[in-house]
Design a protein around this motif. Structure first.
Motif: not given
Length: 979
Positions: A758, A901, A946
């Motif tokens: 990630r 993330r 997201e």
């Protein structure tokens, strides 16, 4: 059949039930408390018994129909055929009539297996079950006529056949020996003396002489039980030694074989060759008749000890022991079988051997070994015994004139009506058909039907035409031959052979085009499933626990002709795959519905300009899958269909394409990029769903109704999509295969550097050996960058690797010596001096060529040890076509992105914990370390997009779910609520 329907074919899908035979009779006997066959005639009544058999058969068929429907077997269940139907029986008679016209039908005596309990014969192919039984193992002495102390020694495990002995078989080419034991001379094959003496527990013996078996031919002997068995008088003058060639072996016994033509098939054939009489005085119940003298009225298998004692009293017993061996039992009632010479009706199929073998060659056998097995069986074919001495079955259409013994055979009920002199009943079964008398076409006398019913395999063998109704000849011209028959590999001897045999008799050709052989269901250890072993699992148990489609998918992915080893764990794994498939369609349906995507508004032409490499790759994989499935199904390889379709959805779509393109679906705007992705995904998923419906019809139907926009009433009414060759792109598939390999190497490099996937890396260098590989990977560098999660990707030739890594070669002394002998020290020195050049050549070309002291040398991988030293700040990992180098230094910007993330990943997990739908919005609050607050504010819009957050509060945490998370040794508290 589901696949053929989807391919646009008209399928003949009438189910059928094999309803006659002893399994039904035995079950009915248990219901009625029948102990023996005579009870049916004397106590129950044949008509009552037959009606009870019919009732049981139809009840079982009804239950089976419900089970088949429940499992999603798609056939015309409202119109099944039953072998008990009178039309079916009438049609089936055509085969017997044709065999009669061909001169193949005859009544004759053969030695056949017989069930004393069921009181009927069995054909060779019905003798398929064996039990380990303990029987006597005895050595018997037959005294040579005219001698005072010389004996022929035989071995047998069936003492009950000794009273019917007629002659002794040998192989005249073997060496035989005269063995002295005490005052007696025993004749035994030379190579068996040691084993026989050991079995007989005789240690003191002496071989007097050896001689060729030919010397024994014609030698006569006295039967030891002649005075106890009156029938033995019929064999006077025949008790002698004859040559049986290779029928006598030296693997066991004495090399001399006791022969009773009434109880052994080889004995019968050899006896016929030498004109020997056939002694057979055992009745249908397996009991000795009047001719057995002392043993009259006794069951043959229970009289062994008495016969052994009688032999002993006659000084004819050398030794008596016990043996546990595999013995044939009745496949219906499990009783031990006996061999008897009996008169039966036969069809002389041995005369059709070449025709049968020729037709086998015209059939597509899947797998190929099916052809070999059935071919081997046909090469050993014996005439077909079609008569059975029972009640519940197809009556043989054979009438015999009481006056002149003329045989009349009818080919249908209509033919019977024309020659009958009494009324023909509606029900063609026994006992009603037994009352029909026929006028003799020779003398005009009265003909009576033979009392036998047909072999139950006759019923199954005629199914290809007898099931078609009264006008079967017209229908057969329309639909015959059958495209496919399928069954377990045991049916190579059963149904497949029965169909072939009947087809060649009636039509002079195989009645089917293709045969598919499937395996058996075994337990996890590979054992057959039996309730007595405690390893039997009812299909309903699996359905209750996991559902029908899990069972279907697991079974159908198993290679069709291999046995399936059942395990609950494998079903769990199958269920996991089915869940992935379900989730793929849920994901696609959810996002497409959110954006009101209507696939009917677009075409390939309209979206073509917006296709990205990954879209082109998916289209290529999709149409290649369709093409592969089409090829597989030409040979009915259902397991390949099941595996290819499920793998395409779970691997190509779920684990690759969706991960690569997910962000395109998150874009709120209906831009062409997203529409192109939706359109490609929809076409691939719809086409896959149509194929999937053949394997998992229940879940496929449910998904179809929810997912397919332009749907029909059912997925089963769809058509398999057309294969569009123009979308199959070998180069783009090779590019993505290479990208996947590079990405896997990238993961290995990250693991060395301890960098999570990630976390974005600054740069990655891909060094490829082949110029072709460099060219094709250059067409998808954006995709590769995404897969590697790298800000930048550079692709170069393998020589560029030298900038990052120093490669050295050191000699592998263990292999140099034997390969190069006296030059080994020079080779070692050469490698050490040219370490880098040797290493580079071996890595890039697999070999380093050199000339040492004027001699050409090839150094290969096993000659050296290669060590790579990557320069500081970089990590490398190799793959089959090159090497990847990543920069392991994480800048502040990459570190921030990685942390964000990780935060997003935690929020997504919390959404799942709250069981939120993908389109649900949330309110989000985050408490972060003070030095990370500005980072979160900087990435706020990204976090909102997201996680579908309407608002994000930094500082005070509240929500329906609040959780602390450790990210890079820092604590973040996150609160999530549905907005």
């Amino acid at each position: 059949m589901r696949y053929e329907r989807l391919a646009g074919y008209r399928t003949y899908d009438q189910p059928g039930y094999d309803t006659h035979g002893l399994p039904i009779e035995v079950a009915t006997e248990k219901q009625l408390g029948v102990q023996k066959k005579s009870d049916i005639i004397e106590k129950i009544g044949v008509a009552n018994f037959v009606n009870k058999c019919r009732e049981l058969a139809l009840t079982n068929a009804s239950a089976l129909t419900q089970n088949f429907k429940n499992m999603g077997v798609f056939m015309d269940w409202d119109k099944p055929y039953y072998t008990l139907d009178n039309t079916y029986i009438s049609n089936s008679w055509a085969v017997v009539k044709k065999a009669y016209e061909m001169g193949l039908l005859y009544k004759g005596v053969h030695v056949l297996h017989w069930c004393p309990r069921c009181e009927t014969t069995l054909a060779d192919y019905e003798v398929s079950e064996y039990k380990d039984l303990e029987d006597p193992s005895i050595y018997v002495k037959f005294k040579i006529k005219g001698s005072s102390n010389k004996y022929l020694v035989i071995w047998t495990t069936t003492p009950w056949t000794i009273p019917a002995n007629v002659f002794v078989m040998i192989n005249k080419d073997y060496e035989y020996a005269e063995v002295q034991v005490n005052n007696e001379i025993l004749i035994i094959a030379k190579d068996r003396v040691k084993d026989v003496m050991k079995d007989a527990e005789i240690s003191d013996y002496k071989i007097i002489r050896t001689f060729k078996g030919e010397e024994l031919l014609g030698v006569e002997y006295d039967h030891p039980l002649r005075d106890l068995v009156p029938a033995q008088a019929k064999a006077d003058g025949y008790h002698k030694v004859v040559d049986a060639g290779e029928n006598v072996t030296l693997t066991d016994g004495t090399g001399l074989v006791h022969s009773a033509p009434g109880h052994g098939d080889i004995d019968f054939e050899i006896g016929k060759k030498y004109g020997m009489p056939v002694l057979m005085f055992v009745n249908d119940q397996g009991i000795y008749t009047e001719d057995a003298g002392k043993y009259k009225g006794k069951a043959v298998r229970s009289v062994a000890e008495e016969i052994i004692n009688d032999l002993k009293s006659k000084n004819a017993l050398l030794h008596a022991g016990k043996i546990v061996h595999r013995y044939p039992v009745c496949w219906r009632c499990k009783s031990p079988l006996i061999l008897r010479a009996i008169e039966q009706w036969f069809i002389g199929v041995s005369k059709l051997k070449q025709e049968l073998l020729s037709e086998i060659d015209n059939v597509n056998w899947v797998p190929e070994w099916g052809k070999t097995r059935i071919g081997n069986m046909v090469r050993e074919i014996r005439d077909w015994v079609i008569s059975r001495q029972r009640f519940w079955g197809t009556p043989l259409p054979i009438w015999v004139c009481q006056k002149c013994n003329n045989v009349i055979v009818v080919g249908s009920k209509e033919e019977l009506k024309k020659v009958a002199i009494s009324e023909v009943p509606e029900d063609l079964h026994r006992p009603w058909i037994d009352d029909v008398k026929v006028k003799c076409n020779k003398c005009g006398g009265e003909a009576v039907r033979v009392p036998d019913v047909a072999d139950v395999w006759f019923d199954s063998g005629v199914a290809f035409f007898a099931s078609l109704g009264e006008d079967w000849e017209t229908k057969w011209k329309e639909i015959g031959p059958v495209d496919l028959v399928l069954e377990g590999h045991d049916q190579l001897r059963g149904w497949f052979f029965s169909l072939l045999r009947a087809g060649v008799i009636l039509l002079n050709k195989a009645p089917y085009k293709s045969v598919l052989v499937h395996g058996f269901m075994l337990d996890e250890q590979g054992r057959e499933m039996h309730k007595s072993l405690g390893n039997y699992v009812e299909p309903s148990q699996v359905v209750t626990k996991h559902g029908r489609d899990v069972l279907r998918l697991w079974l159908l992915r198993n290679t069709t002709w291999e046995d399936a080893k059942f395990s609950w764990k494998s079903l769990e794994l199958t269920k996991r795959d089915l869940n992935i498939i379900w989730n793929v369609y849920v994901f696609a349906s959810t996002y497409m519905n959110l954006d009101n995507f209507d696939p009917t508004m677009y075409s390939f032409e309209s979206i073509k300009p917006y296709l990205k490499p990954e879209d082109k790759w998916l289209l290529s994989r999709y149409y290649r899958m369709l093409k592969d499935v089409s090829e597989s199904m030409k040979d009915y390889k259902v397991h390949e269909l099941a595996n290819k379709v499920t793998s395409f959805i779970t691997e190509d779509i779920s684990r690759f394409y969706l991960r690569l393109t997910r962000k395109r679906a998150w874009n709120e705007a209906n831009d062409p990029d997203k529409i192109a992705m939706y359109y490609v995904l929809y076409q691939a998923l719809k086409g896959s769903l149509i194929l999937l419906s053949t394997i998992t019809p229940f879940i496929a139907e449910r998904i179809y109704q929810d997912f397919v926009v332009d749907n029909l009433d059912s997925v089963s009414m769809e058509r398999i999509p057309e294969i569009k060759e123009e979308f199959i792109n070998k180069e783009i598939e090779e590019a993505f295969d290479l990208a996947k390999e590079i990405a896997e190497a990238g993961l290995n490099a990250r693991a060395k550097a301890e960098i999570k996937l990630r976390w974005p890396i600054k740069e990655a260098f891909v060094f490829l050996i082949s110029e072709q590989d460099r060219r094709i990977i250059g067409t998808i560098t954006d995709v590769l960058r995404s897969m590697l999660n790298s800000k930048e990707v550079k692709v170069e030739g393998i020589e560029g690797y030298k900038r990052f890594s120093k490669i050295k070669a050191s000699p592998n002394r263990g292999s140099i010596g034997p390969d190069f002998k006296r030059l080994s020290s020079k080779v070692v020195s050469y490698i050490e001096e040219n370490s880098e050049a040797v290493a580079n050549d071996i890595i890039n070309k697999g070999v380093h060529e050199a000339v040492i002291e004027g001699q050409p040398i090839q150094l290969k991988v096993n000659h050296v040890n290669i060590v790579e030293e990557t320069q500081p700040g970089y990590v490398s990992a190799r793959f089959s076509k090159g090497v990847i180098v990543i920069n392991k230094e994480i800048s502040k910007e990459e570190e921030e992105e990685g942390i964000i993330r990780d935060i997003v990943r935690r929020i997504q997990f919390m959404r799942k914990e709250l069981s939120l739908n993908v389109n649900d919005y949330i309110d989000l609050s985050i408490k972060a370390p003070e030095e990370r607050v500005s980072t979160i504010q900087k990435w706020l819009n990204y976090i909102k997009e997201e996680t579908r957050a309407k608002q994000v509060v930094i500082g005070e945490v509240k929500g329906n779910l609040i959780q602390d998370w450790e990210i890079e040794d820092e604590t973040y508290t996150i609160g999530v609520s549905k907005a």
